[in-house]
Design an enzyme around this catalytic site. Structure first.
Site, PDB file in Angstrom:
ATOM      1  N   GLN A 207       0.847  -1.202   0.000  1.00 52.07           N
ATOM      2  CA  GLN A 207       0.000   0.000   0.000  1.00 52.07           C
ATOM      3  C   GLN A 207       0.876   1.243   0.000  1.00 52.07           C
ATOM      4  OE1 GLN A 207      -3.423  -0.574   3.056  1.00 52.07           O
ATOM      5  NE2 GLN A 207      -1.832  -2.023   3.629  1.00 52.07           N
TER       6      GLN A 207
ATOM      7  N   HIS B 193      -1.555   1.635  -4.129  1.00 49.70           N
ATOM      8  CA  HIS B 193      -1.930   3.041  -3.915  1.00 49.70           C
ATOM      9  C   HIS B 193      -1.085   4.034  -4.711  1.00 49.70           C
ATOM     10  CE1 HIS B 193      -4.034   1.851   0.124  1.00 49.70           C
ATOM     11  NE2 HIS B 193      -4.735   1.535  -0.945  1.00 49.70           N
TER      12      HIS B 193
ATOM     13  N   CYS C 243      -0.803  16.440 -23.985  1.00 48.09           N
ATOM     14  CA  CYS C 243       0.210  17.358 -23.449  1.00 48.09           C
ATOM     15  C   CYS C 243       1.278  16.558 -22.691  1.00 48.09           C
ATOM     16  CB  CYS C 243      -0.445  18.355 -22.513  1.00 48.09           C
ATOM     17  SG  CYS C 243      -1.736  19.313 -23.341  1.00 48.09           S
TER      18      CYS C 243
ATOM     19  N   CYS D 259      -3.039  23.965 -22.052  1.00 48.20           N
ATOM     20  CA  CYS D 259      -4.454  23.812 -21.671  1.00 48.20           C
ATOM     21  C   CYS D 259      -4.745  24.198 -20.220  1.00 48.20           C
ATOM     22  CB  CYS D 259      -4.913  22.376 -21.929  1.00 48.20           C
ATOM     23  SG  CYS D 259      -4.110  21.191 -20.834  1.00 48.20           S
TER      24      CYS D 259
ATOM     25  N   SER E  13      -2.491  -0.994   9.449  1.00 49.74           N
ATOM     26  CA  SER E  13      -3.567  -0.934  10.449  1.00 49.74           C
ATOM     27  C   SER E  13      -4.778  -1.742   9.992  1.00 49.74           C
ATOM     28  CB  SER E  13      -3.977   0.525  10.684  1.00 49.74           C
ATOM     29  OG  SER E  13      -4.445   1.084   9.467  1.00 49.74           O
TER      30      SER E  13
HETATM   31  P1  OAD Z   1      -1.427   3.091   8.946  1.00 52.60           P
HETATM   32  O1  OAD Z   1      -0.743   4.338   9.368  1.00 52.60           O
HETATM   33  O2  OAD Z   1      -2.912   3.083   8.981  1.00 52.60           O
HETATM   34  O3  OAD Z   1      -0.933   1.886   9.860  1.00 52.60           O
HETATM   35  C1  OAD Z   1       0.434   1.700  10.120  1.00 52.60           C
HETATM   36  C2  OAD Z   1       0.584   0.430  10.930  1.00 52.60           C
HETATM   37  O4  OAD Z   1       1.976   0.168  11.057  1.00 52.60           O
HETATM   38  C3  OAD Z   1       0.003   0.484  12.327  1.00 52.60           C
HETATM   39  O5  OAD Z   1      -0.791  -0.670  12.556  1.00 52.60           O
HETATM   40  C4  OAD Z   1       1.244   0.481  13.242  1.00 52.60           C
HETATM   41  O6  OAD Z   1       1.021  -0.219  14.464  1.00 52.60           O
HETATM   42  C5  OAD Z   1       2.229  -0.270  12.382  1.00 52.60           C
HETATM   43  N1  OAD Z   1       3.648   0.038  12.647  1.00 52.60           N
HETATM   44  C6  OAD Z   1       4.201   1.179  13.122  1.00 52.60           C
HETATM   45  N2  OAD Z   1       5.534   1.077  13.178  1.00 52.60           N
HETATM   46  C7  OAD Z   1       5.842  -0.166  12.713  1.00 52.60           C
HETATM   47  C8  OAD Z   1       7.062  -0.870  12.480  1.00 52.60           C
HETATM   48  N3  OAD Z   1       8.242  -0.302  12.743  1.00 52.60           N
HETATM   49  N4  OAD Z   1       6.991  -2.131  11.983  1.00 52.60           N
HETATM   50  C9  OAD Z   1       5.803  -2.700  11.710  1.00 52.60           C
HETATM   51  N5  OAD Z   1       4.615  -2.081  11.897  1.00 52.60           N
HETATM   52  C10 OAD Z   1       4.637  -0.828  12.381  1.00 52.60           C
HETATM   53  O7  OAD Z   1      -0.859   2.714   7.508  1.00 52.60           O
HETATM   54  P2  OAD Z   1      -1.520   1.788   6.384  1.00 52.60           P
HETATM   55  O8  OAD Z   1      -2.202   0.630   6.998  1.00 52.60           O
HETATM   56  O9  OAD Z   1      -0.465   1.541   5.380  1.00 52.60           O
HETATM   57  O10 OAD Z   1      -3.325   5.544   1.627  1.00 52.60           O
HETATM   58  O11 OAD Z   1      -2.592   2.765   5.788  1.00 52.60           O
HETATM   59  C11 OAD Z   1      -3.332   2.388   4.650  1.00 52.60           C
HETATM   60  C12 OAD Z   1      -3.496   3.558   3.725  1.00 52.60           C
HETATM   61  O12 OAD Z   1      -4.071   4.650   4.433  1.00 52.60           O
HETATM   62  C13 OAD Z   1      -2.194   4.118   3.171  1.00 52.60           C
HETATM   63  O13 OAD Z   1      -1.732   3.412   2.032  1.00 52.60           O
HETATM   64  C14 OAD Z   1      -2.567   5.522   2.835  1.00 52.60           C
HETATM   65  C15 OAD Z   1      -3.432   5.882   4.024  1.00 52.60           C
HETATM   66  O14 OAD Z   1      -4.405   6.859   3.797  1.00 52.60           O
HETATM   67  C16 OAD Z   1      -2.815   6.147   0.520  1.00 52.60           C
HETATM   68  O15 OAD Z   1      -1.739   6.699   0.491  1.00 52.60           O
HETATM   69  C17 OAD Z   1      -3.708   6.062  -0.653  1.00 52.60           C
END
Ligand code: OAD
Length: 254
Positions: free
Chosen positions: A103, A121, A139, A155, A194
């Site tokens: 992601q 993403h 363009c 544009c 998360s």
């Molecule tokens: P989140 O910020 O929602 O979750 C990050 C997770 O990483 C949490 O569960 C933390 O506990 C965990 N974490 C923190 N430090 C860590 C480490 N050192 N090792 C392992 N885990 C750790 O991020 P995502 O789940 O990636 O969308 O969020 C999903 C999407 O929401 C992202 O791709 C982004 C955001 O809006 C876009 O950019 C389109």
């Protein structure tokens, strides 16, 4: 941990046997902030409606451009951590076994050496037009006039970053490829997410329903812990080298 290593060993004899889904926690130890961690996450300090939606960008293109410019600089300055390197090393030692789905919009998996990553993403380092270009010939975005954001002198179209914002579709084919990886794998590692954002969050359940062993690597609880057979409470840079480093390479007997 030992039981997971046993499952991983068995999965290495199957093409696509190991799928890995990564989220922002994967890159946290490279210094790139996550989104939802309570104090350090980007969404604790910034409003996603302003910074991760088309409406927010149109409301203030300069605000959006400047925020992404700062994040791009952070990504360019970051280096792959021990977790990224462990995945790349595993991929080299077991050709055709790893299906990596991320992601993350950074390029740290690629720079670590996993070329074939399914990016759900988008890519923060890539520029796109805000509007679909209707000119013929289209363009050239490389020729956009500098600005915050840069714009098209023909544009008037504005440049935006190549990430997926809330309410937008995922890049063509990415979710289909990720679902196929989830259905085919024997083990799915879910690292540093998360589990709050769909459809990515559904991949763990999909893998489980198709018979895979699902393993979560995260120092904190996630919304999809119930899908996991094993939850390893630790960070990506600690756990992945320990988990993958001991799975023997092709041709070796264990
Ligand atoms: P989140 O910020 O929602 O979750 C990050 C997770 O990483 C949490 O569960 C933390 O506990 C965990 N974490 C923190 N430090 C860590 C480490 N050192 N090792 C392992 N885990 C750790 O991020 P995502 O789940 O990636 O969308 O969020 C999903 C999407 O929401 C992202 O791709 C982004 C955001 O809006 C876009 O950019 C389109």
């Amino acid at each position: 941990m030992q039981e997971v290593i046993t499952h991983l060993r068995a999965a290495t004899s199957h093409p696509g046997g190991v799928a890995v889904l990564t989220g922002a926690g994967m890159s946290a130890e490279s210094g790139i902030p996550t989104f939802r961690d309570a104090l350090t996450g980007l969404w604790a300090r910034f409003d996603p409606a302003q910074l991760a939606s088309e409406e927010g960008y149109r409301e203030s293109p300069q605000r959006g451009w400047d925020w992404y410019a700062e994040r791009r600089a952070g990504v360019r300055a970051a280096l792959p951590n021990a977790g990224h390197l462990a995945l790349a090393d595993f991929d080299r030692r077991h050709p055709g076994v790893l299906r990596l789905v991320t992601q993350n919009v950074d390029d740290l998996h690629q720079r670590a050496g996993v070329a074939d990553t399914i990016r759900l993403h988008g890519d923060i380092l890539v520029d796109r037009w805000l509007e679909r270009c209707r000119e013929r010939p289209a363009c050239d975005i490389a020729a956009a006039a500098p600005g915050r954001p840069p714009h098209c002198t023909r544009c008037g179209n504005l440049v935006r970053p190549g990430v997926v914002w809330f309410g937008e579709s995922l890049p063509g084919g990415a979710m289909e490829a990720a679902s196929e990886a989830a259905r085919r794998c024997r083990v799915m590692l879910v690292v540093g997410t998360s589990g709050a954002v769909w459809p990515a969050a559904g991949l763990a359940g999909q893998a489980r329903r198709h018979g895979a062993t699902v393993v979560i690597v995260n120092p904190h609880p996630s919304e999809i812990d119930a899908e996991a057979h094993h939850v390893l409470r630790g960070t990506a840079a600690e756990v992945l080298p320990a988990l993958l480093g001991v799975v023997p390479g092709g041709g070796e007997k264990s």
